[in-house]
Write a protein that holds these residues in place. Structure first.
Motif, PDB file in Angstrom:
ATOM      1  N   GLU A  17       8.113   9.675   8.949  1.00  0.00           N
ATOM      2  CA  GLU A  17       9.230   9.975   9.459  1.00  0.00           C
ATOM      3  C   GLU A  17       9.769   9.336  10.569  1.00  0.00           C
ATOM      4  OE1 GLU A  17       9.835  14.097   9.481  1.00  0.00           O
ATOM      5  OE2 GLU A  17       9.492  14.478   7.219  1.00  0.00           O
ATOM      6  N   LYS A  18       8.598   9.565  11.555  1.00  0.00           N
ATOM      7  CA  LYS A  18       8.428   8.490  12.526  1.00  0.00           C
ATOM      8  C   LYS A  18       7.811   7.330  12.205  1.00  0.00           C
ATOM      9  CE  LYS A  18       6.828   9.375  16.677  1.00  0.00           C
ATOM     10  NZ  LYS A  18       5.723  10.011  17.612  1.00  0.00           N
ATOM     11  N   PRO A  19       8.652   6.097  12.485  1.00  0.00           N
ATOM     12  CA  PRO A  19       8.084   4.915  11.734  1.00  0.00           C
ATOM     13  C   PRO A  19       6.642   4.459  11.866  1.00  0.00           C
ATOM     14  CG  PRO A  19       9.309   4.310  13.557  1.00  0.00           C
ATOM     15  CD  PRO A  19       9.258   5.896  13.395  1.00  0.00           C
ATOM     16  N   VAL A  32       9.732   4.729   0.521  1.00  0.00           N
ATOM     17  CA  VAL A  32      10.296   3.847   1.601  1.00  0.00           C
ATOM     18  C   VAL A  32      11.738   4.181   1.815  1.00  0.00           C
ATOM     19  CG1 VAL A  32      10.638   1.504   2.624  1.00  0.00           C
ATOM     20  CG2 VAL A  32       8.504   2.157   1.680  1.00  0.00           C
ATOM     21  N   THR A  33      12.332   4.627   3.083  1.00  0.00           N
ATOM     22  CA  THR A  33      13.723   5.044   3.104  1.00  0.00           C
ATOM     23  C   THR A  33      14.413   3.763   3.806  1.00  0.00           C
ATOM     24  OG1 THR A  33      13.111   6.395   4.899  1.00  0.00           O
ATOM     25  CG2 THR A  33      13.552   7.611   2.796  1.00  0.00           C
ATOM     26  N   LEU A  34      13.709   3.227   4.776  1.00  0.00           N
ATOM     27  CA  LEU A  34      14.407   2.406   5.574  1.00  0.00           C
ATOM     28  C   LEU A  34      13.192   1.221   6.325  1.00  0.00           C
ATOM     29  CD1 LEU A  34      16.789   1.549   7.571  1.00  0.00           C
ATOM     30  CD2 LEU A  34      16.080   3.219   8.992  1.00  0.00           C
ATOM     31  N   ILE A  35      13.805   0.087   6.047  1.00  0.00           N
ATOM     32  CA  ILE A  35      12.931  -0.813   7.147  1.00  0.00           C
ATOM     33  C   ILE A  35      13.863  -1.511   8.114  1.00  0.00           C
ATOM     34  CG2 ILE A  35      11.647  -3.050   6.822  1.00  0.00           C
ATOM     35  CD1 ILE A  35      10.824  -2.320   3.992  1.00  0.00           C
ATOM     36  N   ILE A  36      13.447  -1.516   9.233  1.00  0.00           N
ATOM     37  CA  ILE A  36      14.441  -2.317  10.184  1.00  0.00           C
ATOM     38  C   ILE A  36      13.218  -3.222  11.111  1.00  0.00           C
ATOM     39  CG2 ILE A  36      15.518  -2.401  12.266  1.00  0.00           C
ATOM     40  CD1 ILE A  36      16.397   0.623  11.892  1.00  0.00           C
ATOM     41  N   GLY A  37      13.374  -4.395  10.824  1.00  0.00           N
ATOM     42  CA  GLY A  37      12.720  -5.121  11.542  1.00  0.00           C
ATOM     43  C   GLY A  37      13.481  -6.414  12.531  1.00  0.00           C
ATOM     44  N   SER A  38      12.473  -7.118  13.527  1.00  0.00           N
ATOM     45  CA  SER A  38      12.872  -8.282  14.027  1.00  0.00           C
ATOM     46  C   SER A  38      12.090  -9.277  13.613  1.00  0.00           C
ATOM     47  CB  SER A  38      12.727  -7.925  15.446  1.00  0.00           C
ATOM     48  OG  SER A  38      13.442  -9.494  15.938  1.00  0.00           O
ATOM     49  N   LEU A  39      12.680 -10.039  12.703  1.00  0.00           N
ATOM     50  CA  LEU A  39      11.568 -10.888  11.568  1.00  0.00           C
ATOM     51  C   LEU A  39      11.757 -12.421  11.970  1.00  0.00           C
ATOM     52  CD1 LEU A  39      12.391  -9.338   8.362  1.00  0.00           C
ATOM     53  CD2 LEU A  39      10.412  -8.944   9.708  1.00  0.00           C
ATOM     54  N   SER A  40      12.493 -12.719  12.998  1.00  0.00           N
ATOM     55  CA  SER A  40      12.443 -14.083  13.466  1.00  0.00           C
ATOM     56  C   SER A  40      12.145 -14.158  14.781  1.00  0.00           C
ATOM     57  CB  SER A  40      13.862 -14.723  13.475  1.00  0.00           C
ATOM     58  OG  SER A  40      14.157 -15.953  14.403  1.00  0.00           O
ATOM     59  N   ILE A  80      18.175  -4.931   8.436  1.00  0.00           N
ATOM     60  CA  ILE A  80      18.038  -3.391   8.035  1.00  0.00           C
ATOM     61  C   ILE A  80      18.176  -3.108   6.651  1.00  0.00           C
ATOM     62  CG2 ILE A  80      19.410  -1.272   8.285  1.00  0.00           C
ATOM     63  CD1 ILE A  80      20.634  -2.479  10.918  1.00  0.00           C
ATOM     64  N   LEU A  81      16.891  -2.580   5.926  1.00  0.00           N
ATOM     65  CA  LEU A  81      17.069  -2.689   4.573  1.00  0.00           C
ATOM     66  C   LEU A  81      16.748  -1.059   4.067  1.00  0.00           C
ATOM     67  CD1 LEU A  81      16.182  -3.900   1.776  1.00  0.00           C
ATOM     68  CD2 LEU A  81      14.083  -4.363   2.419  1.00  0.00           C
ATOM     69  N   GLN A  82      17.958  -0.831   3.290  1.00  0.00           N
ATOM     70  CA  GLN A  82      17.913   0.511   2.519  1.00  0.00           C
ATOM     71  C   GLN A  82      18.043   0.545   1.186  1.00  0.00           C
ATOM     72  OE1 GLN A  82      21.143   1.675   5.563  1.00  0.00           O
ATOM     73  NE2 GLN A  82      19.827   3.549   5.739  1.00  0.00           N
ATOM     74  N   ALA A  83      17.887   1.611   0.677  1.00  0.00           N
ATOM     75  CA  ALA A  83      17.986   1.547  -1.042  1.00  0.00           C
ATOM     76  C   ALA A  83      19.318   0.778  -1.413  1.00  0.00           C
ATOM     77  CB  ALA A  83      18.185   2.955  -1.521  1.00  0.00           C
ATOM     78  N   SER A  84      20.350   0.804  -0.938  1.00  0.00           N
ATOM     79  CA  SER A  84      21.280   0.404  -1.673  1.00  0.00           C
ATOM     80  C   SER A  84      21.906  -1.151  -0.838  1.00  0.00           C
ATOM     81  CB  SER A  84      22.483   1.195  -1.557  1.00  0.00           C
ATOM     82  OG  SER A  84      23.010   1.514  -0.148  1.00  0.00           O
ATOM     83  N   ASN A  85      21.129  -1.309   0.151  1.00  0.00           N
ATOM     84  CA  ASN A  85      22.081  -2.533   0.886  1.00  0.00           C
ATOM     85  C   ASN A  85      21.045  -3.229   1.656  1.00  0.00           C
ATOM     86  OD1 ASN A  85      21.916  -1.067   3.392  1.00  0.00           O
ATOM     87  ND2 ASN A  85      24.309  -0.731   2.954  1.00  0.00           N
ATOM     88  N   CYS A  86      21.092  -4.385   2.478  1.00  0.00           N
ATOM     89  CA  CYS A  86      20.455  -5.165   3.237  1.00  0.00           C
ATOM     90  C   CYS A  86      21.349  -5.755   4.202  1.00  0.00           C
ATOM     91  CB  CYS A  86      19.386  -6.153   2.550  1.00  0.00           C
ATOM     92  SG  CYS A  86      18.266  -7.150   3.567  1.00  0.00           S
ATOM     93  N   ILE A  87      21.212  -5.622   5.403  1.00  0.00           N
ATOM     94  CA  ILE A  87      22.107  -6.167   6.454  1.00  0.00           C
ATOM     95  C   ILE A  87      21.466  -6.850   7.449  1.00  0.00           C
ATOM     96  CG2 ILE A  87      23.939  -5.739   8.237  1.00  0.00           C
ATOM     97  CD1 ILE A  87      24.261  -3.271   6.665  1.00  0.00           C
ATOM     98  N   ARG A 137       0.833  -1.282   0.015  1.00  0.00           N
ATOM     99  CA  ARG A 137      -0.105   0.041   0.012  1.00  0.00           C
ATOM    100  C   ARG A 137       0.851   1.281   0.180  1.00  0.00           C
ATOM    101  NH1 ARG A 137      -5.287  -0.084   1.072  1.00  0.00           N
ATOM    102  NH2 ARG A 137      -5.161   2.080   1.828  1.00  0.00           N
ATOM    103  N   ILE A 138       1.913   1.346   0.858  1.00  0.00           N
ATOM    104  CA  ILE A 138       2.601   2.260   0.885  1.00  0.00           C
ATOM    105  C   ILE A 138       3.360   2.760  -0.491  1.00  0.00           C
ATOM    106  CG2 ILE A 138       4.999   3.256   1.835  1.00  0.00           C
ATOM    107  CD1 ILE A 138       4.316   2.089   4.467  1.00  0.00           C
ATOM    108  N   ILE A 139       3.926   1.418  -1.021  1.00  0.00           N
ATOM    109  CA  ILE A 139       4.771   1.889  -2.478  1.00  0.00           C
ATOM    110  C   ILE A 139       3.368   2.137  -3.440  1.00  0.00           C
ATOM    111  CG2 ILE A 139       5.573   0.447  -4.417  1.00  0.00           C
ATOM    112  CD1 ILE A 139       6.582  -1.658  -2.172  1.00  0.00           C
TER     113      ILE A 139
END
Lengths: 359, 359
Positions: free
Chosen positions: A328-330, A170-178, A291-298, A162-164
């Motif tokens: 801006e606030k997630p 989207v500038t940044l996604i941070i998640g605890s996915l496990s 941590i997911l940004q435009a150029s990388n995923c860590i 929906r956001i897309i």
């Protein structure tokens, strides 16, 4: 496809939600069920469907680890499932549901999509293949849904989509996915040694039979890759930087499970304890995140603010923070991110969401 | 319909996301724009559409509070919008978007839906009318979307719809659904007098020009009613128990705004302070919430656990906790729940989500 815990739970959800959907004019017809051995199909897919009693029979049979029954339907060996699915797709538009954990389903999914059918996946593997294969799956992106591949039934994919589509960036996604690693990190944070927490998590059934399958970070990396590709990034698994919670020399090729649990794991306690102390001195807490940004995923251990949704996470909940122009606030989505019940619920919601394509 | 802040922002989102959508094979055509005075329509809805320059012109004109321009299109007085919309619907399937705050749009929305078109609403009023009118709007529920009526662009409606369609049973929803009242309650919690916080919020532009429009709880009650009806409950505004943050004798009919701010508000400080102290002695914090269960919907001040998503809420974020069979620990959705940008983003995501009905 797939009659493990999620597949069985899905059949049960379908049976128990029939009246609800009928009231909305939706009739869910199950015309075929496939596991790794055989493929059951109704005698005539156009007019016949598996009734509720038969669906529950399938669930019981699979729970008891017996082969799929063969009454009231045609049965084919798994090797013929491809040909049989093609036959059916030529006669009937349907939704192919993949609740397996196999990387071999990608071909049959692509084939079915190309024949005008739809697909719903709880299986991450087909989505984390090469970009070339991925592109084939998403030739018509509306025909494929996969909410339950990230955070089980949590509406992470739906919300991100929906956001897309709103044109927000989207500038940044941070998640605890496990859920497993979330539990491990929050217990370690409470002062317990890493090795003991992992063993306790294993005893509670929170981890895979070999906890290294969780500790390697590969499962989280698959979820990160799926989110990255959803954002339009042409990443591969090799693009992602993955920090394993155990060193190479303790891997399944180098060390038995028993040896790892008894002798390997305790060697890791000090390092994690040091990292926690360091984080704490910065007013932070440790989480295993994507941590997911435009150029990388860590993927790895990261210090996060104690006062953030991630920092406050306890137990096995998943949490995702999405940052964008509007947020801006997630935007934060949090809740149970594992379990057959919620995973199957996400799959059924995806199936229902495809109804307009069958109107 | 509606060219206030949300409507203008929506036109800007449409213009700026054109390339993104074109890449996915979606072409968004705007063929008409209506405000409370006039209705502009392209000369031929089948072949012509407003170009981006004209859409931006409309935004500028409305920003400057001028009447809609009349170049490159036909213009009709508002009184003819109903007839004109019927004309167009007979020739073209379209999405009617209601970004107004009017209760008068319900008739034209119903009419358009009955002619096979779709509707997207940011306007709460048509959804909080009588059950009889509501039922008419939802004769074909897939054709009407309204994410931005609750929590702006936050995916609350979308997530709740998914939970419902998965057959999961929602047992409880608790939410802080007013950014204004969320801000007020968290500032009061920090020890500031209620009257000063409300005045500061007014000066910051967080409240309506008359803050009593927020403090009455009516806006939250409308959102609660929309969620209740989404869950299938046949509630009316009269079914909902609404606790106003000011007494009847300080209402707009009894007291001027100036008098309320100068003399009324300060009389309320003690009561709120007492309630906060009482909550605190129970290890709780005060929030202005909507509590929705099977049999009732309550809007008002409520003690919540300090350690819950609601209790930790700061500033003007919205937060919703959804409890169900799958989510015994709640599914939490949190983020900015107001603002033209995010509200319009939610509207555009709804429009895009309807694309399968136009395929």
């Amino acid at each position: 496809m797939g009659c493990g815990g999620v597949g069985r739970q899905l059949l049960q959800h379908i049976v128990s939600s029939r009246i609800l959907h009928a009231n909305k004019g939706i009739r869910l017809r199950v015309v075929g069920v496939c596991d790794s051995k055989s493929f059951l199909v109704t005698l005539d897919v156009l007019s016949k469907e598996f009734d509720d009693a038969f669906l529950m029979d399938i669930c019981r049979t699979k729970s008891d680890r017996l082969p799929l029954e063969k009454c009231k339907c045609e049965a084919f060996p798994y090797s013929e499932s491809r040909r049989k699915l093609t036959d059916i797709a030529a006669r009937l538009g349907f939704v192919l549901v993949d609740c397996s954990a196999s990387s071999e389903t990608i071909e049959v999914i692509t084939l079915t999509l190309n024949l005008g059918c739809c697909a719903v996946l709880a299986n991450k593997k087909p989505l984390t293949c090469s970009m070339e294969d991925f592109d084939k799956l998403f030739l018509q992106p509306r025909r494929i849904r996969h909410e339950s591949t990230v955070g089980a039934g949590l509406p992470i994919i739906a919300s991100l989509s929906r956001i897309i589509s709103s044109g927000d960036e989207v500038t940044l996604i941070i998640g605890s996915l496990s859920g497993t690693l979330g539990y491990v990190m929050s217990e370690v944070e409470n002062g317990k040694p890493f090795s003991e927490v992992v063993k306790a998590a294993k005893d509670l059934g929170y981890t895979e039979p070999d906890p290294r399958d969780d500790l390697s970070g590969m499962d989280v990396a698959r979820k990160g890759l799926i989110l990255a590709r959803l954002l339009g990034q042409r990443f591969d698994m090799s693009t992602i930087r993955i920090e394993s919670l155990y060193p190479d020399n303790m891997g399944p090729d180098m060390m038995t499970l028993e040896d790892f649990l008894a002798n390997g794991l305790p060697l890791l306690d000090n390092d994690i304890e040091e990292k926690i102390k360091k984080a704490s001195s910065n007013g932070k807490v440790l989480r295993y995140v994507c941590i997911l940004q435009a150029s990388n995923c860590i993927i790895g251990v990261h210090e996060v603010d104690e006062d953030s949704a991630l920092g406050r996470l306890k137990g096995s909940d998943n949490v995702v923070e999405i940052y964008s122009r509007c947020y801006e606030k997630p935007l934060v989505i949090q809740g149970a991110g594992a379990g057959n019940d919620t995973t199957a619920a996400g799959v059924l919601a995806d199936i229902i969401d495809l109804q307009d394509l069958f109107a």
